[in-house]
Write an enzyme that holds these catalytic residues in place. Structure first.
Site, PDB file in Angstrom:
ATOM      1  CD  GLU A  61      -1.208   0.516   3.663  1.00 12.40           C
ATOM      2  OE1 GLU A  61      -1.510   1.715   3.768  1.00 12.40           O
ATOM      3  OE2 GLU A  61      -1.627  -0.369   4.416  1.00 12.40           O
ATOM      4  CE  LYS A  98      -3.362   1.091  10.609  1.00 16.32           C
ATOM      5  NZ  LYS A  98      -4.044   0.435   9.485  1.00 16.32           N
TER       6      LYS A  98
END
Length: 303
Positions: A25, A160
């Site tokens: 990414e 996360k």
């Protein structure tokens, strides 16, 4: 061929020859860390993928083109421009392409463009998910919906840890997304190796992971699979320290009324500040580790 898709020649040749390719990414370059550290990290991740037998394909939107593979000059451009670049999710693609603008690809858009290009394996840091307090805010990352519909293997260090990991796993279960622990039965928590939540299956070794995903594809199952690869022990943070920093960051985020796509960059920056930069160091190391596992798995998948 999609007229907006621009595949780097090296990547295109590898795909056509059946060689291993790993997608990366670009949000981590533009929004994840300051210049020039962002560029240095991005180039190092590509190097690690090459050293482990695969071709890297950093994915981004430049001038309205969906780029599957960036040159070093394009990575430098992204790193210097930084947060000025739009953080692009699924809803942003058509507008950015129509206007000929740049976009930093999240997990969602990286999966989309990788699939368009024929890339099956994607390495990232951590995925988005269900945010804490989502029962009131409805703040749920588009990453989860993309995992439910796009057949790409996403290798990460878990959710996360600013998120509600339990609810994220529940959401993925509802959507039928398999969650695999790479060498672990416990879902990694990004900065730490364990979250206290169990994965669906444990897999040991890239060859078994590749066999599992190959079967998933051959069965024609909708969507991808998520692989949680724990941060190496030597770079794992003390759970009490990191959780205290996350709680403080979330409190400030709520107090300031920050919502939507600005939430995650704010929280990660605040956690970095509160940990004296230790969280960023851990973030970089876990990305390196995920890149290695992704390259080895892509190589096995091509066999």
């Amino acid at each position: 061929m999609n007229r907006f898709l621009d595949i780097k020649p090296e990547v295109k040749e590898a795909i056509e020859a059946g060689k291993p390719v790993v997608a990366l990414e670009s949000t981590i370059i533009s929004h994840g860390m300051p210049y020039p550290q962002n560029v240095e990290t991005a180039l190092k991740v590509e190097q690690i993928i090459r050293e482990n037998g695969a071709v890297p394909a950093t994915i981004a939107i430049i001038g309205g083109k969906l780029k599957a593979g960036l040159t070093p000059e394009e990575i430098e451009y992204f790193g210097k421009k930084g947060p000025e670049i739009t953080k692009a999710s699924r809803r942003d693609l058509a507008m950015l392409c129509a206007k000929g603008e740049d976009g930093a690809c999240t997990v969602t858009t990286t999966m989309m463009i990788a699939h368009m290009a024929g890339i099956k394996v994607f390495a990232t840091g951590g995925i988005g998910g269900v945010h804490r307090g989502a029962e009131k805010t409805m703040d749920i990352s588009a990453d989860l919906e993309e995992l439910a519909q796009t057949p790409v293997m996403v290798i990460c260090a878990g959710c996360k840890s600013i998120l509600d990991i339990g609810l994220t796993l529940e959401y993925l279960e509802t959507k039928g997304v398999p969650v695999i622990g790479y060498g672990t039965e416990d879902m990694p928590a990004f900065y730490t190796q364990k979250s206290g939540f169990k994965v669906d299956y444990r897999v040991d070794g890239p060859e078994i992971l590749a066999k599992y995903f190959k079967t998933h594809l051959e069965l024609g199952l909708r969507g991808g699979i998520l692989v949680g690869n724990p941060i190496p022990d030597e770079y794992s943070m003390d759970p009490d320290i990191i959780n205290s920093a996350i709680d403080a960051a979330i409190d400030e985020c709520s107090r300031l009324g920050i919502r939507g796509k600005k939430t995650t960059p704010f929280l990660l920056a605040k956690v970095k500040e509160l940990t004296g930069g230790d969280s960023l160091d851990s973030n970089i190391r876990l990305v390196f580790n995920n890149a290695k596992v992704a390259a080895l798995t892509a190589a096995e998948l091509c066999k």
